[in-house]
Design a protein around this motif. Structure first.
Motif, PDB file in Angstrom:
ATOM      1  N   GLY A 179       1.170  -1.158  -0.069  1.00 50.78           N
ATOM      2  CA  GLY A 179      -0.624   0.057  -0.315  1.00 50.78           C
ATOM      3  C   GLY A 179       1.365   1.216   0.110  1.00 50.78           C
ATOM      4  N   ILE A 180       2.465   0.953  -0.096  1.00 51.89           N
ATOM      5  CA  ILE A 180       3.355   2.564   0.357  1.00 51.89           C
ATOM      6  C   ILE A 180       4.128   2.582  -1.629  1.00 51.89           C
ATOM      7  CG2 ILE A 180       2.511   2.169   2.707  1.00 51.89           C
ATOM      8  CD1 ILE A 180       5.578   1.068   2.752  1.00 51.89           C
ATOM      9  N   SER A 181       4.482   1.531  -2.292  1.00 50.54           N
ATOM     10  CA  SER A 181       5.129   1.763  -2.708  1.00 50.54           C
ATOM     11  C   SER A 181       4.686   1.530  -4.475  1.00 50.54           C
ATOM     12  CB  SER A 181       7.138   1.157  -2.788  1.00 50.54           C
ATOM     13  OG  SER A 181       7.744   0.923  -3.214  1.00 50.54           O
ATOM     14  N   ASN A 182       5.147   1.772  -5.027  1.00 47.74           N
ATOM     15  CA  ASN A 182       4.782   1.371  -6.518  1.00 47.74           C
ATOM     16  C   ASN A 182       5.629   1.362  -7.653  1.00 47.74           C
ATOM     17  OD1 ASN A 182       1.575   2.560  -5.838  1.00 47.74           O
ATOM     18  ND2 ASN A 182       3.350   4.844  -5.842  1.00 47.74           N
ATOM     19  N   VAL A 183       5.600   0.202  -8.823  1.00 47.98           N
ATOM     20  CA  VAL A 183       6.214   0.047  -8.827  1.00 47.98           C
ATOM     21  C   VAL A 183       6.382   0.948 -10.116  1.00 47.98           C
ATOM     22  CG1 VAL A 183       6.843  -1.566 -11.348  1.00 47.98           C
ATOM     23  CG2 VAL A 183       6.535  -2.518  -9.034  1.00 47.98           C
ATOM     24  N   VAL A 184       8.156   0.938 -10.655  1.00 46.80           N
ATOM     25  CA  VAL A 184       7.904   2.421 -11.717  1.00 46.80           C
ATOM     26  C   VAL A 184       8.137   1.846 -13.080  1.00 46.80           C
ATOM     27  CG1 VAL A 184       9.574   4.406 -12.321  1.00 46.80           C
ATOM     28  CG2 VAL A 184       8.581   4.650  -9.827  1.00 46.80           C
ATOM     29  N   THR A 185       9.651   1.038 -13.216  1.00 45.32           N
ATOM     30  CA  THR A 185      10.421   0.408 -13.830  1.00 45.32           C
ATOM     31  C   THR A 185      10.050  -1.483 -14.201  1.00 45.32           C
ATOM     32  OG1 THR A 185      11.374   2.663 -15.005  1.00 45.32           O
ATOM     33  CG2 THR A 185      11.733  -0.177 -15.351  1.00 45.32           C
ATOM     34  N   ALA A 186       8.908  -2.148 -14.994  1.00 49.24           N
ATOM     35  CA  ALA A 186       8.410  -3.509 -14.549  1.00 49.24           C
ATOM     36  C   ALA A 186       9.580  -4.018 -15.645  1.00 49.24           C
ATOM     37  CB  ALA A 186       7.588  -3.394 -14.588  1.00 49.24           C
ATOM     38  N   ASP A 187       9.755  -5.527 -14.998  1.00 47.58           N
ATOM     39  CA  ASP A 187      10.480  -6.783 -15.304  1.00 47.58           C
ATOM     40  C   ASP A 187      11.696  -6.340 -16.412  1.00 47.58           C
ATOM     41  OD1 ASP A 187       8.040  -8.055 -15.603  1.00 47.58           O
ATOM     42  OD2 ASP A 187       7.426  -6.807 -17.235  1.00 47.58           O
ATOM     43  N   ILE A 188      12.999  -5.778 -15.849  1.00 45.79           N
ATOM     44  CA  ILE A 188      14.368  -5.797 -16.232  1.00 45.79           C
ATOM     45  C   ILE A 188      15.096  -6.853 -15.394  1.00 45.79           C
ATOM     46  CG2 ILE A 188      16.229  -4.942 -15.698  1.00 45.79           C
ATOM     47  CD1 ILE A 188      14.996  -2.541 -13.901  1.00 45.79           C
ATOM     48  N   VAL A 189      14.918  -8.199 -16.398  1.00 46.69           N
ATOM     49  CA  VAL A 189      15.263  -8.918 -16.184  1.00 46.69           C
ATOM     50  C   VAL A 189      16.802  -8.963 -16.676  1.00 46.69           C
ATOM     51  CG1 VAL A 189      14.777 -11.651 -17.753  1.00 46.69           C
ATOM     52  CG2 VAL A 189      13.570  -9.929 -17.572  1.00 46.69           C
ATOM     53  N   ALA A 190      17.083 -10.109 -15.669  1.00 50.95           N
ATOM     54  CA  ALA A 190      18.259 -10.524 -15.073  1.00 50.95           C
ATOM     55  C   ALA A 190      18.565 -12.520 -15.193  1.00 50.95           C
ATOM     56  CB  ALA A 190      18.995 -10.446 -14.293  1.00 50.95           C
ATOM     57  N   SER A 191      19.762 -13.078 -15.384  1.00 46.41           N
ATOM     58  CA  SER A 191      19.967 -13.866 -15.538  1.00 46.41           C
ATOM     59  C   SER A 191      19.343 -15.018 -14.337  1.00 46.41           C
ATOM     60  CB  SER A 191      21.594 -14.168 -15.630  1.00 46.41           C
ATOM     61  OG  SER A 191      22.050 -14.161 -14.445  1.00 46.41           O
ATOM     62  N   ASN A 192      19.157 -14.349 -13.052  1.00 46.55           N
ATOM     63  CA  ASN A 192      18.919 -15.113 -12.302  1.00 46.55           C
ATOM     64  C   ASN A 192      17.924 -14.640 -11.216  1.00 46.55           C
ATOM     65  OD1 ASN A 192      20.495 -13.151 -11.312  1.00 46.55           O
ATOM     66  ND2 ASN A 192      21.478 -13.688  -9.312  1.00 46.55           N
ATOM     67  N   GLY A 193      16.768 -13.682 -11.952  1.00 49.88           N
ATOM     68  CA  GLY A 193      15.735 -13.576 -11.812  1.00 49.88           C
ATOM     69  C   GLY A 193      15.038 -11.746 -12.041  1.00 49.88           C
TER      70      GLY A 193
END
Length: 626
Positions: free
Chosen positions: A449-463
């Motif tokens: 309820g307090i933090s919003n996603v700004v940039t989603a789906d920065i894909v790495a090798s391990n997550g």
């Protein structure tokens, strides 16, 4: 230009020799009587040859040429006639040529005439039945083409790609026409246009002596990457120099790298679509995706930054930008870009420098070691620098615990898969009792309820990383009551006028175990009494007792601690009793202080820093007679 002038003189000579040899001669055969259209008229009447007609007209704008008149003459001629698409393909191959109108000087028009005369055989009407495999034919331009009849009829010019005859033996009054799917180019034209003829990315790399290691790597990799990068595209390729590959190999041989690893690293330099340096500079910084495969079989993210040149993932800089190819664009770079893990991405993005600083404060390697683990998957909600600047840590919580509360271990949760739900973070209430994180996707993605996603789906090798606009402090049981909309009625009751300060109490050290009624549970309570239309209609003292009857103080009772017949004393003073197994879909049943049984625990172990919440489907009623 010298070459163009030589070609212009060549064109004049060929037109004079070729076309005058086709006129009546005392010793030559008498031409047959014309019947039907000639070559030019036939082309004009054929819609898929309109570009050929336009090319003849454009070439004839030079005073040196009169191709239309010549090809309307007696002949006989054999013409290999490129389709409209063939001319479109040729123009796409010429840098700076968008249409035939770009042949806008006499020299270029004479060059176009050289191309066109390379499609003409004088003094012969050559039918397809006259062609044989391996046959060499001298064209009016004086260069030769070679015939192949393997799998069709193909005409090979000076390039690597032959033209296929798609429609053969169109007999006209002054010869025969064969329609082909490619514009034929003699070596003289290839030489003259060497600076403007675009080649596929693979061939561009082969022709660059500073990209030999890249070519060798493409050849050694899986997936026939040389063929892929000769495909239609468009592609953007970040091409490491030979020195870059040598640094990457660090003394090892190319063959020492597992082929699947090498292939993925190479694909991490390929972007689908054409991205110029101007495109990147306009954006400034941000993420794009490469064709490499990362966690969850998603395409790996690539961070670019143009604040000082153009860099990728903070490790590789462009040394030669915007090398045009037939199927895309190449930027030569000074370092191989390995597949980034979570830590690599965080370090590369200057907008996450505060997070990196916090993770490594005092030489701490706990987080970097954890998030570099390639054997595990992670989801990281990464606060940006502004989020850290705004965070005051009002509850003086341990910073390492707060940071752990942004990490989900064991899963790469991509935005498309997120729903209104709880996940466990790496932060702990106690050993093996991880704190919960509430994800809400009703309007974007909001956390606790307090933090919003700004940039989603920065894909790495391990997550995967999702950047967020606020630091996610350690939650209390109140945090979840406020954040989760299915507890809206509970929140309203806790903060109703006349009630004690439940928020302050339940935000305290605890621990508390809260059996939290859902909105439906509160509605059922209101429906049970005709006098109650809303929470305000319930006697304040009764409502206080009811709410206190849902809280057990001094204990963090998780679902694994529940046992059949176990009792617990609530803040209100009455006991509640746990019944196992639960009836129906209930995880467990509760008997409340008033003796009501079969009250269902329907969700368990929403773990806060000061206690745990279990959702119940009915409001618990205390013994109102004591």
């Amino acid at each position: 230009m010298k070459t163009l002038k030589q070609l212009s003189r060549l064109t004049l000579l060929l037109l004079f020799i070729g076309f005058t040899s086709c006129s009546d001669d005392d010793n030559g055969p008498t031409p047959p009587e014309e019947t039907g259209d000639n070559i030019v008229e036939a082309a004009q009447a054929t819609s898929e040859l309109s570009s050929l007609v336009a090319a003849l007209q454009k070439a004839d704008e030079s005073a040196n040429n009169d191709l239309i008149t010549a090809l309307s003459g007696e002949g006989p001629f054999t013409v290999f006639a490129p389709t409209n698409q063939a001319f479109t393909d040729l123009l796409a191959q010429l840098d700076g040529y968008d249409s035939l109108d770009d042949f806008n000087s006499q020299q270029l028009q004479d060059l176009l005439a050289v191309i066109l005369t390379y499609h003409v055989v004088a003094d012969a009407s050559v039918l397809s039945t006259d062609l044989s495999d391996g046959q060499t034919i001298t064209t009016l331009q004086s260069s030769t083409v070679q015939v192949s009849t393997q799998g069709g009829v193909f005409i090979q010019d000076a390039t690597d790609t032959p033209a296929e005859v798609t429609t053969a033996d169109i007999e006209v009054s002054n010869g025969v026409v064969h329609i082909i799917d490619k514009v034929l180019l003699p070596q003289a034209v290839l030489d003259a246009l060497a600076d403007v003829i675009l080649v596929p990315i693979t061939d561009l790399a082969i022709g660059n002596e500073n990209l030999e290691n890249l070519v060798a790597a493409l050849t050694a990799a899986n997936g026939d990457l040389p063929t892929v990068l000769r495909g239609d595209g468009p592609f953007t390729v970040l091409a490491p120099t030979d020195e870059a590959f040598e640094n990457f190999l660090d003394g090892a041989a190319l063959g020492d790298i597992p082929v699947d690893v090498l292939t993925n690293v190479l694909l991490n330099h390929v972007i689908s679509g054409e991205v110029t340096s101007t495109d990147l500079t306009t954006l400034g910084s941000g993420y794009t995706n490469t064709m490499a495969t990362g966690a969850g079989d998603q395409m790996v993210s690539l961070f670019f930054d143009t604040s000082d040149g153009v860099t990728f993932n903070g490790v590789s800089s462009v040394v030669t930008p915007d090398v045009k190819a037939l199927n895309g664009i190449v930027h030569v770079v000074d370092a191989v870009i390995d597949i980034p893990n979570i830590v690599d991405h965080a370090v590369a993005n200057p907008g996450l420098s505060s997070l990196v600083g916090a993770l490594t404060d005092g030489g701490n390697t706990t987080f970097t070691d954890l998030l570099s683990n390639e054997e595990e998957l992670f989801t990281v909600f990464a606060p940006g620098n502004d989020a850290f600047s705004a965070f005051t840590n009002p509850n003086s919580n341990d910073l390492n615990a707060i940071l752990s509360n942004h990490v989900v271990v064991g899963a790469a949760a991509f935005s498309a898969d997120l729903t209104n739900s709880y996940v466990n973070t790496a932060a702990e209430f106690a050993a093996d009792e991880n704190l919960s994180l509430y994800i809400n996707t009703d309007d974007g993605v909001t956390l606790n309820g307090i933090s919003n996603v700004v940039t989603a789906d920065i894909v790495a090798s391990n997550g995967v990383i999702h950047t967020v606009d606020a630091v996610i402090d350690l939650p209390t049981v109140v945090t979840f009551a406020v954040a989760d909309p299915k507890f809206d009625s509970l929140q309203a009751a806790l903060t109703a006028e006349g009630q004690p300060d439940f928020v302050t109490t339940l935000s305290g050290a605890g621990p508390f175990t809260v059996f939290a009624p859902t909105n439906d549970a509160f509605q059922a309570l209101l429906d049970s009494n005709d006098m109650w239309n809303g929470l305000a209609d319930i006697d304040g003292g009764l409502l206080t007792s009811v709410l206190q009857h849902h809280v057990v103080s001094g204990a963090n009772v998780r679902s694994g601690d529940l046992s059949d017949g176990a009792t617990a004393t609530t803040l209100e003073g009455d006991d509640i009793t746990i019944n196992l197994p639960g009836t129906g879909d209930n995880i467990a049943d509760i008997t409340d202080g008033a003796g009501n049984s079969g009250i269902g625990i329907i969700a368990v172990d929403v773990q806060a820093s000061n206690g745990v919440i279990h959702a119940v489907n009915t409001v618990l009623i205390p013994d109102t007679m004591n």
